[in-house]
Design a protein around this motif. Sequence first.
Motif, PDB file in Angstrom:
ATOM      1  N   PRO A 116       0.808  -1.228   0.000  1.00 20.13           N
ATOM      2  CA  PRO A 116       0.000   0.000   0.000  1.00 20.13           C
ATOM      3  C   PRO A 116       0.841   1.278   0.000  1.00 20.13           C
ATOM      4  CG  PRO A 116      -0.093  -1.072   2.157  1.00 20.13           C
ATOM      5  CD  PRO A 116       0.634  -2.004   1.233  1.00 20.13           C
ATOM      6  N   PHE A 117       2.116   1.185   0.401  1.00 23.61           N
ATOM      7  CA  PHE A 117       2.963   2.378   0.439  1.00 23.61           C
ATOM      8  C   PHE A 117       3.601   2.705  -0.909  1.00 23.61           C
ATOM      9  CE2 PHE A 117       5.205  -1.235   2.350  1.00 23.61           C
ATOM     10  CZ  PHE A 117       6.280  -1.382   1.466  1.00 23.61           C
ATOM     11  N   GLY A 118       3.295   1.926  -1.964  1.00 24.52           N
ATOM     12  CA  GLY A 118       3.709   2.315  -3.308  1.00 24.52           C
ATOM     13  C   GLY A 118       4.812   1.485  -3.931  1.00 24.52           C
ATOM     14  N   ILE A 138       4.772   1.847  -7.629  1.00 24.65           N
ATOM     15  CA  ILE A 138       3.370   1.937  -8.053  1.00 24.65           C
ATOM     16  C   ILE A 138       2.731   3.071  -7.258  1.00 24.65           C
ATOM     17  CG2 ILE A 138       3.166  -0.493  -8.734  1.00 24.65           C
ATOM     18  CD1 ILE A 138       1.789  -1.033  -6.009  1.00 24.65           C
ATOM     19  N   ALA A 139       1.545   3.448  -7.622  1.00 21.44           N
ATOM     20  CA  ALA A 139       0.844   4.508  -6.885  1.00 21.44           C
ATOM     21  C   ALA A 139       0.523   4.009  -5.471  1.00 21.44           C
ATOM     22  CB  ALA A 139      -0.427   4.897  -7.611  1.00 21.44           C
ATOM     23  N   THR A 143      -3.980   6.151   1.984  1.00 16.93           N
ATOM     24  CA  THR A 143      -3.452   6.326   3.344  1.00 16.93           C
ATOM     25  C   THR A 143      -1.970   6.693   3.344  1.00 16.93           C
ATOM     26  OG1 THR A 143      -2.991   3.963   3.588  1.00 16.93           O
ATOM     27  CG2 THR A 143      -5.133   4.739   4.368  1.00 16.93           C
ATOM     28  N   TYR A 144      -1.260   6.428   2.243  1.00 15.26           N
ATOM     29  CA  TYR A 144       0.160   6.762   2.156  1.00 15.26           C
ATOM     30  C   TYR A 144       0.443   7.922   1.216  1.00 15.26           C
ATOM     31  CZ  TYR A 144       1.428   2.601   4.772  1.00 15.26           C
ATOM     32  OH  TYR A 144       1.566   1.671   5.761  1.00 15.26           O
TER      33      TYR A 144
END
Length: 171
Positions: A116-118, A138-139, A143-144
Amino acid sequence: MRLSSAYPVILSTDVAAAARFWRTHFGFSTTFEVDWYVSLRHQQDHQDQQDPQNPQNPQQWELGIVAAEHDTVPTTHRRPTGALLINLEVDDVDEQYRRLVLDGPLTAVLPLRSEPFGQRHFIVPAPDGVLVDVITPIAPDPTYASAVVPAVTPAAVMTPTAPTSTTAGNT
């Protein structure tokens, strides 16, 4: 301070095997080699992979490997590196996972996944307790998103500022 180069040097119990790993699996080439030290370089050959700020100078990534017991290493530190994580950002992590793990000889200690942090990434072990984290940015999820800092150019970081009136003359 103006750096001309910065790169990690891995302390190894088998310099030849460690160098072979990086050449075979990640495309590094040897620039210097003796029995106790190998200097490796990975150079981008394609125009689309060169530094857009300096297109005449292709990007180069360096890695050194030294025998852990060599007398250039302080006696208090003569042991294999271990617990080092080297990140390699690539254009297509899925392709590299297929090449190195699914169709290749390496075993992932962290399978391919999206964070989730990319990052979309996987981790494989290298000699001497080193881990290689192969990553494609990645995007990040929402939340990040606020944690992402805009890119800062090296010139902006290295530009000295004049003393302000509050600091000039203070002793």
